[in-house]
Write a protein that holds these residues in place. Structure first.
Motif, short mmCIF file in Angstrom:
data_model
loop_
_atom_site.label_atom_id
_atom_site.label_comp_id
_atom_site.label_asym_id
_atom_site.label_seq_id
_atom_site.Cartn_x
_atom_site.Cartn_y
_atom_site.Cartn_z
N GLY A 31 34.90 33.68 26.09
CA GLY A 31 35.28 35.05 26.44
C GLY A 31 35.22 35.31 27.92
O GLY A 31 36.18 35.84 28.51
N VAL A 32 34.13 34.91 28.56
CA VAL A 32 34.00 35.22 29.99
C VAL A 32 34.90 34.33 30.85
O VAL A 32 35.41 34.78 31.88
N THR A 33 35.10 33.06 30.45
CA THR A 33 35.95 32.22 31.27
C THR A 33 37.42 32.61 31.17
O THR A 33 38.19 32.40 32.12
N THR A 34 37.82 33.19 30.05
CA THR A 34 39.19 33.72 29.97
C THR A 34 39.42 34.76 31.06
O THR A 34 40.47 34.79 31.71
N ALA A 35 38.40 35.60 31.25
CA ALA A 35 38.49 36.60 32.34
C ALA A 35 38.24 35.96 33.69
O ALA A 35 38.96 36.20 34.66
N LEU A 36 37.21 35.12 33.78
CA LEU A 36 36.78 34.57 35.06
C LEU A 36 37.84 33.71 35.71
O LEU A 36 38.15 33.86 36.90
N TYR A 37 38.42 32.78 34.95
CA TYR A 37 39.44 31.91 35.53
C TYR A 37 40.66 32.72 35.96
O TYR A 37 41.30 32.43 36.97
N GLY A 38 40.99 33.73 35.15
CA GLY A 38 42.09 34.60 35.55
C GLY A 38 41.78 35.35 36.83
O GLY A 38 42.65 35.54 37.69
N LEU A 39 40.51 35.78 36.99
CA LEU A 39 40.13 36.50 38.20
C LEU A 39 40.19 35.61 39.43
O LEU A 39 40.51 36.09 40.53
N ILE A 40 39.89 34.32 39.28
CA ILE A 40 40.05 33.40 40.40
C ILE A 40 41.51 33.39 40.84
O ILE A 40 41.82 33.45 42.04
N GLY A 41 42.41 33.33 39.86
CA GLY A 41 43.83 33.40 40.18
C GLY A 41 44.20 34.72 40.85
O GLY A 41 44.97 34.75 41.82
N VAL A 42 43.63 35.81 40.36
CA VAL A 42 43.93 37.13 40.92
C VAL A 42 43.42 37.25 42.36
O VAL A 42 44.03 37.92 43.20
N ILE A 43 42.30 36.59 42.68
CA ILE A 43 41.81 36.62 44.06
C ILE A 43 42.86 36.00 45.00
O ILE A 43 43.08 36.48 46.10
N GLY A 44 43.50 34.93 44.53
CA GLY A 44 44.59 34.35 45.32
C GLY A 44 45.71 35.34 45.53
O GLY A 44 46.25 35.48 46.64
N ILE A 45 46.07 36.04 44.47
CA ILE A 45 47.13 37.06 44.58
C ILE A 45 46.69 38.19 45.49
O ILE A 45 47.48 38.74 46.26
N LYS A 46 45.39 38.53 45.43
CA LYS A 46 44.86 39.59 46.30
C LYS A 46 44.98 39.20 47.77
O LYS A 46 45.19 40.04 48.64
N ILE A 47 44.82 37.90 48.06
CA ILE A 47 45.02 37.43 49.44
C ILE A 47 46.44 37.72 49.88
O ILE A 47 46.68 38.16 51.00
N TRP A 48 47.41 37.48 48.99
CA TRP A 48 48.81 37.79 49.33
C TRP A 48 48.98 39.29 49.60
O TRP A 48 49.60 39.69 50.58
N VAL A 49 48.42 40.10 48.71
CA VAL A 49 48.60 41.56 48.82
C VAL A 49 47.93 42.10 50.08
O VAL A 49 48.53 42.85 50.85
N ASP A 50 46.66 41.71 50.28
CA ASP A 50 45.91 42.22 51.43
C ASP A 50 46.54 41.82 52.75
O ASP A 50 46.43 42.54 53.75
N ASN A 51 47.19 40.66 52.78
CA ASN A 51 47.82 40.18 54.01
C ASN A 51 49.32 40.48 54.07
O ASN A 51 50.00 40.04 54.98
#
Length: 442
Positions: free
Chosen positions: A342-362
């Motif tokens: 359960g938590v890794t389904t969210a956690l691994y996705g959040l790692i991916g989202v952090i990458g996307i957040k780098i795109w958005v923030d920059n």
């Protein structure tokens, strides 16, 4: 080394002020904030060893030791907690599956040594070359592809106990959207606790190892194996992690500089890389997980406005003390597969989202073809699990390595051609700080 001076009356922080790294509140308040940092890091740090099969106590020990080393190397000028890096999960999992833990530890040591060397270069010549080599579009892509590449591992854990996994995932998301501030930032930690209790009601817990473990004792130490057949091949899987650690450390330093209003903090970038490299190397030599600066603890600093390094000395010491209880480590190891699913389904996705957040923030410009293909090709390779394998020699390259190499080549060669042809090259810019996920929106 800088010493701490008392901030104001030592009890409160003025509305428009921050407690700087060389300041502190009174010791009771400092100890309380330090323990809050332990809680903040723990929710993520303990997940890495139980997912990868590493000893929890050993990882926690070198997390605390690494934090203290970080403070020493940066001469008490840069607040940071060094927790387990999620970027190591994929290569460690692959290395232990194809070889053994010794091979995985060799990979962690190699990453640490390379990161420290890069830190020396940055400290000597400056950080501008990092901005040129690792611009936001590339940094975001590499972070994202490591997270998304782990989707299959999350599914395997989820399938082991789908009811428990679904409950854990649902309650984790609920905590994230219900709670504000600090509690919102540790929603994954809270989700594990709730899932663990739920798994207990379903009879999925096994306390055999917990009952046998001593209350006090030294952690288990394991050593790297550089001579194991296939180690050189395994090392290639770890090299992309260096780029992630660079992005995380550079972003952390710039974040602290921005939040404290002190541009001189940026001068610590090279030392931060050296410190994380030394910490990761030391952890790898004795059986701990590789480390990185923690966004969760940036969240604590942002919410308390206390950037005192004194609180991190408390946090490092507390982590070391926790690591000296084998029974505590076995309790963490008893987390069942369904909860992890359960938590890794969210956690691994959040790692991916952090990458996307780098795109958005920059504000990465995806109208440029070179940026489009850098992200598009690399992400598909990572999600699809592309692999190069030679059965005869045993040589193997996994999706993370292939996708990272593809992203680097597409971006830099594509930019070179685009500049010559004037067809829309990317203009690299300094990597902005990436804040923690969860909690109050900024």
């Amino acid at each position: 080394m800088a010493l701490w001076k008392l901030h104001g009356n030592g009890r409160t922080v003025e509305p428009d002020a921050v407690v700087r790294p060389d300041e502190r509140l009174n010791w009771p308040a400092t100890i309380a904030i330090g323990l809050q940092h332990v809680v903040a890091m723990f929710g993520a740090t303990f997940l890495v060893p139980i997912i990868t099969g590493f000893p929890v106590a050993t990882t926690l020990l070198f997390s605390g030791v690494g934090t203290i080393l970080f403070l020493l190397i940066t001469r008490n000028k840069l607040p940071s907690y060094l927790g387990s890096s999620f970027a190591f999960i994929a290569p460690v999992t692959a290395a232990t599956a194809s070889a053994n833990m010794g091979t995985a530890l060799a990979g962690i040591v190699a990453v640490g040594v390379l990161l420290a060397i890069i830190g020396v270069v940055v400290h000597t010549v400056g950080v501008k070359w990092v901005d040129r080599f690792l611009p936001p579009v590339l940094a975001g892509t590499i972070v994202a592809l490591i997270g998304f590449n782990l989707a299959g591992a999350a599914h395997n854990n989820y399938a082991a106990a789908p009811v428990t996994a679904t409950f854990t995932l649902a309650i984790t998301i609920l905590f994230a959207v219900v709670f504000r501030g600090f509690l919102g930032r540790i929603s994954i930690f809270l989700g594990v606790i709730a899932g663990y209790i739920f798994a207990g009601f379903r009879g999925e817990l096994d306390f055999t190892a917990v009952e046998k473990a001593d209350w006090i004792g030294l952690p288990t130490f394991t050593f790297p194996n550089f001579t194991e057949p296939g180690t050189l091949t395994a090392l290639a899987m770890f090299l992309p992690v260096v780029l992630v650690l660079i992005a995380e450390n550079v972003g952390h330093v710039r974040g602290v500089a921005t939040m404290t209003g002190d541009a001189s903090v940026n001068q610590q970038t090279g030392k931060a890389l050296i410190a994380d490299g030394v910490s990761t190397t030391l952890a790898g030599f004795f059986g701990g997980s590789g480390t990185t600066t923690y966004g969760e603890n940036i969240g604590v600093m942002a919410s308390t406005r206390v950037y005192s390094t004194a609180a991190y000395w408390v946090a490092g010491a507390a982590a070391i003390l926790l690591s000296l209880s084998p029974k505590f480590g076995e309790v963490i190891n008893s987390v069942p597969a369904g909860v992890l699913g359960g938590v890794t389904t969210a956690l691994y996705g959040l790692i991916g989202v952090i990458g996307i957040k780098i795109w958005v923030d920059n504000r990465v410009d995806f109208s440029r073809p070179v940026n489009q293909y850098t992200a598009a090709v690399a992400l598909i390779m990572a999600v699809g699990g592309f692999m190069i394998k030679d059965e005869a020699s045993g040589f193997e390259l996994g999706g993370i390595v292939i996708a990272t190499v593809a992203a680097i080549l597409i971006y830099h060669l594509g930019n070179l051609i685009a500049r010559l042809r004037k067809t829309g090259a990317d203009d690299p810019r300094p990597l902005a700080a990436v804040g923690p996920l969860g909690g109050d929106p900024e």
